[in-house]
Write a protein that holds these residues in place. Structure first.
Motif, PDB file in Angstrom:
ATOM      1  N   GLY A  46       0.784  -1.238   0.000  1.00 53.09           N
ATOM      2  CA  GLY A  46       0.000   0.000   0.000  1.00 53.09           C
ATOM      3  C   GLY A  46       0.809   1.277   0.000  1.00 53.09           C
ATOM      4  N   THR A  52      -3.016   1.322  -8.166  1.00 53.38           N
ATOM      5  CA  THR A  52      -4.219   2.125  -7.913  1.00 53.38           C
ATOM      6  C   THR A  52      -5.248   1.960  -9.038  1.00 53.38           C
ATOM      7  N   ARG A  61      -6.215   1.236  -3.522  1.00 58.94           N
ATOM      8  CA  ARG A  61      -5.091   0.332  -3.771  1.00 58.94           C
ATOM      9  C   ARG A  61      -5.666  -1.057  -4.047  1.00 58.94           C
ATOM     10  N   GLY A 134       1.198   9.966  -2.726  1.00 60.05           N
ATOM     11  CA  GLY A 134       0.985   8.555  -2.394  1.00 60.05           C
ATOM     12  C   GLY A 134       1.348   7.627  -3.536  1.00 60.05           C
TER      13      GLY A 134
ATOM     14  N   GLN B  35      -6.451  -0.597   5.255  1.00 61.77           N
ATOM     15  CA  GLN B  35      -5.194   0.036   4.850  1.00 61.77           C
ATOM     16  C   GLN B  35      -4.035  -0.300   5.796  1.00 61.77           C
ATOM     17  N   SER B  36      -4.333  -0.778   6.978  1.00 63.85           N
ATOM     18  CA  SER B  36      -3.285  -1.295   7.871  1.00 63.85           C
ATOM     19  C   SER B  36      -3.343  -2.816   7.950  1.00 63.85           C
ATOM     20  N   ALA B 102      -1.671  10.020   5.942  1.00 62.36           N
ATOM     21  CA  ALA B 102      -1.355   9.236   4.741  1.00 62.36           C
ATOM     22  C   ALA B 102      -1.574  10.045   3.467  1.00 62.36           C
ATOM     23  N   VAL B 106      -5.234   6.336   0.203  1.00 57.26           N
ATOM     24  CA  VAL B 106      -5.402   5.645   1.486  1.00 57.26           C
ATOM     25  C   VAL B 106      -6.547   6.283   2.273  1.00 57.26           C
ATOM     26  N   GLY B 110      -9.270   4.116   4.237  1.00 54.67           N
ATOM     27  CA  GLY B 110      -8.973   3.948   5.663  1.00 54.67           C
ATOM     28  C   GLY B 110     -10.046   4.606   6.521  1.00 54.67           C
TER      29      GLY B 110
END
Lengths: 160, 294, 794
Positions: A46, A52, A61, A134, B35-36, B102, B106, B110
């Motif tokens: 990520g 993407t 993602r 990102g 996302q984590s 972030a 993300v 997230g």
């Protein structure tokens, strides 16, 4: 509870139905199950942004998304942005400004930028650079990418 | 880097989700923004037997104003928090913090609550929850309960959540009208996890600091509040000397770790530097109308 | 001016223009084809179990229930493939050197964390990774010396017993009497400079797909390599296959930066396995594997002393360099590539009589170091340019002035440096002057001084350097290496439709060579650019080609293209002369049209080609020639490429964060084929250099374990880290090679780290701080400032 399922989703306007393992990443599903290899995989944690895609209109993602989560979703990938003989506007701007070199990160940038142009004001270079931050590109030093986005944002005008 | 096998549950409701967690034998995980969690699963650092996807549960993607608080549901994405009008109006310090979270893509996925549950000691959401005297709303097959943020955050990547529980919402206290605020963070690059960050709230009455709240992160196993330092500033005038003293107290109170990016000494220095900046900034903002709930 | 003016005809039409790249449409639409995009029928996937030990004997390997995992086809360790290949030996003629054998899987013992030990072959990568979790390796840990200084000790534990030492490379370059020069000098400055380890981090990870053709008993490897020709040759010898039964294809390749420019364990592995299993076998490294085991970069400590007279003229330089080359000497370049170039290039672009540079390359339990954009020169330039600024500071001289006094001047070329490098004429002085004019240097100094007066930490840094590019057969790319890297071949043919196919041994991995070489061919041949297809990245295209590295492809590929196009053009014109019944001297070709100057009669390339190939008897057979040509080019020596970089930075006194406020580059890359592409190369290389200066560092702990195994830990520049880069192209006299080109792909990584280090040192000059380690992270700066203030005040 299941470790397999059948999913149906729309990708670049076409509907696909496939049986998938629950753990199959959307990135692998697109690339290896459907042959949509334009979406690239750069880190699978990520950070790099190469994978993407747009899911229901927003960038995501695909390496951090399970294919099974995309059941019923509308997905857009680089293959949907334009064709070699008829490049989409973001693709054209990248070509004109030389916003790509090896091309590996490019699909991810194009999809992120598509989201940026739809939803973000992008009034300054700083805002553009922040929105791009990102996605990692190792070739261009970002300058020509920023040039392309600046032109696209100017063309688009303020968000309404 | 591919995840290990798991059983997947697409939860239709909170009850369905917590039932599935309970059935996982202590080895279930909730998938919200992912996302984590997904990176950890791709690295096979986390191998849940059951993955409970809560993304289709209705009504969890709301930010609502309740008595004295903003309530953020379990599917409120970072982008929503960043763009939400209630947050910008009532809790500007959170609005400011979101800029550091972030990156665009993300933030699209997230979630606020997911980040609090992940409890990364260098992530913004646990710290902001702590600063804003957050209350965690928890559901399980055994019933619902609430918990104060300070009890919820136990350590690095560790919370008081039981295996069959899920967080359904977090309440953040709306600061009283006129509260000054500041958020200062330093990371190596934009959007990276913080080396250190501080958030401050304070009111001003008769030219003196009142109701000071200080939270920091990146300086311990978990985000921290500093009751002693807050108390020491209570009733003091907002002068550089007072801020220097407070910064020194903070530096003395923390036991930062050394890691790849920063030695403990540097982190302690950074904590002090950010604290001086933040305290001065918050003091300067006191008296500004926040349109709060008071 | 008349219509016959030859200068008009000779003027390049496409070379020099900002032509949009022909590669782009496919790459922009997801129609590119990288190795992992290919999935032949029956494909198997490999996952690799890697060593978690820095140095250990493999006692036993227990595969447990791994075979029971659904989808697992086979599991191999070194013993299972022992008879299937010969190791690759990175030989060199260097004295005292030991060539470490290079194998697909560790045999007997492991020598770094991340070294491949066991390969699982399965129907999917998911299944292969499932099986990895069930395999256990019993290791007997062996003593380690992790740091290069420890490993260089006489009693250090040996990584390769057969070598008898860890110091497998030892060289000294010397001229004059440097000790006397230093003893007598008015000013001597010295430092101990460390350029820490980096990883190339191309966006596409290493990817290999091997297919065994049972019918032909032949191997095809699709590899994300930038040296397909070299890989083809070594695989042929390791697998005992003649060259006509091995083919290595590099399709679209997602960057290299050096990381894909050597032989890899897994590259050999898939070939061995595909032949053994008679099925296609693919290995695609994940990011963690690339960060752990791709060849890495730099990692030298440079102790150097510079002697200067009272006028700031350089007298002599004495240096002792120790390079950490990792656990293996890499194939084909050897572990000498990086550290030896440091001492070769250390004297820089300066006039200086006395020099002694000693270098040692030391084996350590880490991934091998290998090529990395800039090779050797980022480190040497960092050290030398720091010394230049330190000397200037001692003399109270402006950094631009000390450089002006010492850069080799136009009349001194060719200039031989103390290490023996010969600088061909290039714009050394003009680049320094150019960059100063570009940014209005005096105004910038005033800006800095004004900021400094406010207590802000603002600084300016210069870095001048020169590099050898486009080198021919006279100079080995790596010291003592037996492979010829000085020749490139082009092969051009025009078919019956008039379409032009130009094939090369070079291999583009992002440089846009399909565009730039088509520009060169179109100009030389006189055809239309859109009628040309450039083929590259395939060992089967030309008899001998090595690939793209060392800033060589514009010079060597462009040279071969020019020579070959001229040969083919002569054949086209000869046929046209016969067909049009005019003397050949009367003909010119441009834009696909052949025109008789005297009559204005024309024929298209297509018409000529059709007449040559398809019209029976149109040209008598004794006069008829196929419209093909193949020529090779060898520039023999190399050409210099000069540049000066300038950085302006500000250091935040609270966080010690460094912000690059301005960055400017003046460079001489000879005749520019495509300014758009050249600018892109400079931007990208500068970004990488800024990464090396401020962010990037591979860290192994004292136990040899890698701490930077994710992109959250190994930090590369992102869009918000980068300033706008200002570029000035200085086109001085063109170099003495066929196209007048100089190589320029690497330069940015060479100048930027030094410029940033000098700018940060300048910003902190009020505290007397000299940056000696890169990256100069906030934590390092904090410690430097703390030490300089020498108190607990911070």
């Amino acid at each position: 509870m299941q470790d397999q399922a059948t999913i149906t989703l729309t990708i670049n306007g076409l509907t696909y139905t496939r049986a998938v393992d629950a753990r199959l990443l959307l990135s692998d599903f697109l690339r290896h199950e459907l042959g949509l290899t334009g979406t690239h995989v750069g880190c699978e944690h990520g950070v790099c942004g190469a994978c993407t895609i747009l899911m229901d209109g927003r960038s995501a993602r695909s390496c951090l998304t399970l294919a099974i989560q995309a059941d019923g979703a509308t997905i857009e990938t680089v293959e949907g942005l334009g064709r070699m003989s008829d490049l989409g506007r973001v693709q054209q701007a990248f070509r004109e400004h030389h916003g790509l070199q090896c091309g590996f990160c490019t699909p991810g940038f194009l999809m992120t930028i598509t989201d940026m142009l739809r939803h973000h004001p992008l009034e300054t270079d700083d805002a553009i650079r922040e929105a791009l931050s990102g996605n990692i590109c190792r070739c261009t030093g970002y300058q020509h990418i920023v040039d392309a986005v600046r032109e696209l944002a100017r063309e688009r005008g303020p968000l309404t | 880097m591919k995840p290990a096998r798991f059983d997947y549950v697409r939860a239709e409701s909170i009850a369905h989700a917590v039932e599935a967690l309970a059935g996982a034998g202590g080895d279930g995980k909730v998938l919200a923004g992912g996302q984590s969690l997904m990176p950890m699963m791709n690295f096979r650092l986390v191998k849940p037997s059951v993955l409970v996807d809560i993304n289709r549960i209705p009504d969890l993607d709301r930010i609502t104003q309740e008595a004295g608080v903003l309530r953020l549901g379990a599917l409120v994405r970072h982008r929503m928090t960043a763009e939400d009008g209630l947050v910008a109006r009532h809790i500007p310090v959170l609005h400011a913090a979101m800029k550091h979270v972030a990156h665009l893509t993300v933030r699209n996925r997230g979630t606020f609550c997911g980040s609090v549950c992940h409890a990364d000691p260098a992530a913004e959401m646990p710290m902001m929850t702590l600063l804003l005297d957050g209350t965690i709303h928890i559901a399980s097959p055994r019933g619902d309960r609430t918990m104060a943020a300070r009890d919820f955050l136990v350590g690095s990547l560790s919370t008081a959540l039981e295996p069959d529980e899920m967080v359904v919402a977090v309440d953040l206290a709306i600061p009283e009208d006129g509260t000054g605020w500041a958020f200062e963070e330093f990371s190596r690059r934009h959007g990276d996890y913080a080396l250190a960050a501080i958030a401050v709230l304070m009111a001003r009455a008769d030219g003196r600091m009142r109701n000071v709240r200080i939270a920091m992160m990146g300086i311990a196993d978990t985000a921290l509040r500093f009751a002693d330092v807050e108390a020491a500033l209570e009733g003091r005038e907002g002068t550089p000397a007072a801020f220097d003293e407070a910064a020194a107290l903070l530096q003395a109170a923390i036991q930062p770790n050394s890691d790849l990016n920063a030695s403990a000494d540097y982190r302690r220095h950074l904590a002090g530097a950010l604290a001086r900046r933040a305290l001065a900034e918050a003091w300067q903002r006191t008296g500004e109308t926040t349109g709060g709930a008071a | 001016m008349t219509a016959f003016d030859a200068s008009v005809e000779m003027r390049p039409r496409l070379v020099g223009q900002r032509i949009k790249r022909t590669e782009d449409p496919r790459l922009l639409t997801g129609s590119g084809r990288y190795v992992d995009d290919m999935a032949p029928q029956g494909l198997l996937h490999v996952a690799v179990l890697r060593s978690d030990q820095p140095h250990a004997r493999i006692r036993s390997i227990d595969v447990g229930e791994a075979f029971a995992v659904p989808g697992v086809v086979a599991i191999f360790d070194a013993g299972d493939i022992a008879g299937d290949f010969k190791p690759a030996i990175p030989t060199s003629r260097m004295k005292g050197y030991y060539a470490t054998p290079f194998r697909p899987l560790a045999e007997g013992k492991v020598r770094y964390v991340g070294e491949p030990v066991v390969a699982v072959v399965a129907e999917s990568r998911y299944a292969a990774e499932d099986a990895l979790e069930l395999i256990s390796i019993d290791y007997e840990p062996l003593p380690v010396a992790v740091s290069k200084d420890d490993a260089a000790m006489d009693d250090a534990p040996l990584l390769h017993d057969e070598a008898g030492t860890n110091v497998i490379i030892s060289r000294t370059f010397a001229r004059g009497d440097v000790d006397a020069a230093i003893a007598a000098a008015a000013v001597v400055v010295k430092g101990r400079f460390r350029m820490t380890r980096k990883t190339p981090m191309p966006m596409e990870t290493r990817s290999y797909l091997a297919e065994w053709d049972r019918r032909r008993q032949a191997l095809t490897l699709h590899s994300s390599t930038n040296i397909p020709g070299i890989i083809c040759d070594v695989l042929g010898s390791c697998l005992d296959l003649p060259g006509n039964r091995v083919r290595v294809v590099a399709p679209d390749v997602g960057g290299s930066f050096g990381g894909k420019g050597s032989l890899n364990h897994e590259e050999m592995l898939v070939c061995v396995l595909a032949r053994k299993l008679e099925r296609p076998v693919k290995f695609v490294a994940d990011r963690m594997e690339d960060l752990t085991a791709m060849s890495q970069a730099f990692d030298e400590t440079i102790e150097a002393e510079l002697a200067v007279d009272a006028d700031g003229r350089l007298l002599g330089l004495r240096a002792d360099v120790i390079g950490d080359i990792g656990a293996y000497s890499i194939y084909p370049w050897t572990g000498a590539l990086e550290p030896v170039q440091v001492v070769s290039f250390l004297p820089g672009p300066y006039r200086m009589e006395h020099y002694r540079g000693r270098v040692r390359g030391v084996l350590t339990p880490k991934p091998p170091t290998g090529p990395y954009r800039g090779v050797g020169r980022p480190s040497s330039t960092f050290a030398m340019e720091r010394l230049m600024d330190m000397a200037a500071r001692k003399l109270g001289m402006d950094p631009s002035e000390i450089r002006r006094r010492n850069l080799v001047t136009a009349e001194e070329f060719p200039y031989r440096t103390g290490s023996g490098i010969i600088w061909d004429r290039s714009a050394f002085q003009e680049c320094l002057q150019g960059v100063c004019e570009l940014v209005d240097y005096p105004a910038l100094l005033r800006q800095r001084d004004a900021a400094r007066a406010e207590g802000r930490w603002v600084g300016i840094g210069l870095a001048s350097y020169a590099e050898l590019t486009g080198i021919g057969s006279r100079i080995a790319v790596a010291p003592g290496m037996p492979i010829n890297t000085g020749t490139e071949t082009a092969s051009i043919r025009i078919d019956a439709t008039g379409a032009v196919t130009a094939a090369f041994g070079i291999s583009s991995h992002g440089q846009g060579l399909e565009t730039t070489l088509a520009q060169v061919v179109a100009d030389e041949l006189g055809c239309r650019m859109e009628d040309i297809e450039i083929q590259h990245g395939d060992s089967a295209l030309v008899p001998m080609g090595t690939g793209t590295y060392a800033s060589r492809s514009a010079v060597l590929g462009g040279g071969a293209a020019t020579k070959t196009a001229r040969v083919v053009k002569a054949k086209v014109l000869k046929a046209a002369a016969f067909l049009m019944d005019v003397p050949v001297d009367d003909l010119e070709a441009e834009g696909g049209i052949i025109r008789a100057r005297s009559s204005n009669a024309t024929m298209t390339f297509r018409e000529v080609a059709h007449a040559v190939y398809a019209q029976m008897g149109r040209i008598p057979h004794e006069q008829r020639e196929d419209l093909v040509g193949s020529e090779s080019y060898d520039p023999y020596l190399g050409t210099a490429c000069a540049s000066t970089h300038l950085a302006m930075v500000e250091v935040d006194p609270a966080t010690f964060a460094v912000t690059v406020k301005r960055f400017a580059v003046a460079e001489d890359c000879g005749r520019i084929i495509n300014p758009l592409i050249v600018d892109g190369q400079v931007h990208g290389a500068v970004a990488q250099g800024i990464g090396a200066a401020l962010l990037e560092e591979v860290v192994h702990d004292e136990g040899g374990q890698l701490l930077t195994a994710s992109l959250a830990d190994y930090l590369v520049p992102i869009a918000s880290t980068m300033p706008e880069i200002e570029i000035l192209h200085v086109e001085a006299d063109l170099p003495n090679n066929i196209g007048g080109f100089r190589g320029m792909g690497e330069g940015g990584t060479i100048g930027a780290p030094a410029a940033i280090a000098n700018a940060v040192s300048d910003a902190l000059a009020p505290l007397g701080i000299e940056v000696d380690t890169l990256p100069v992270t906030p934590d390092r700066l904090f410690r430097l400032v703390q030490a300089a203030r020498g108190s607990a005040r911070l």
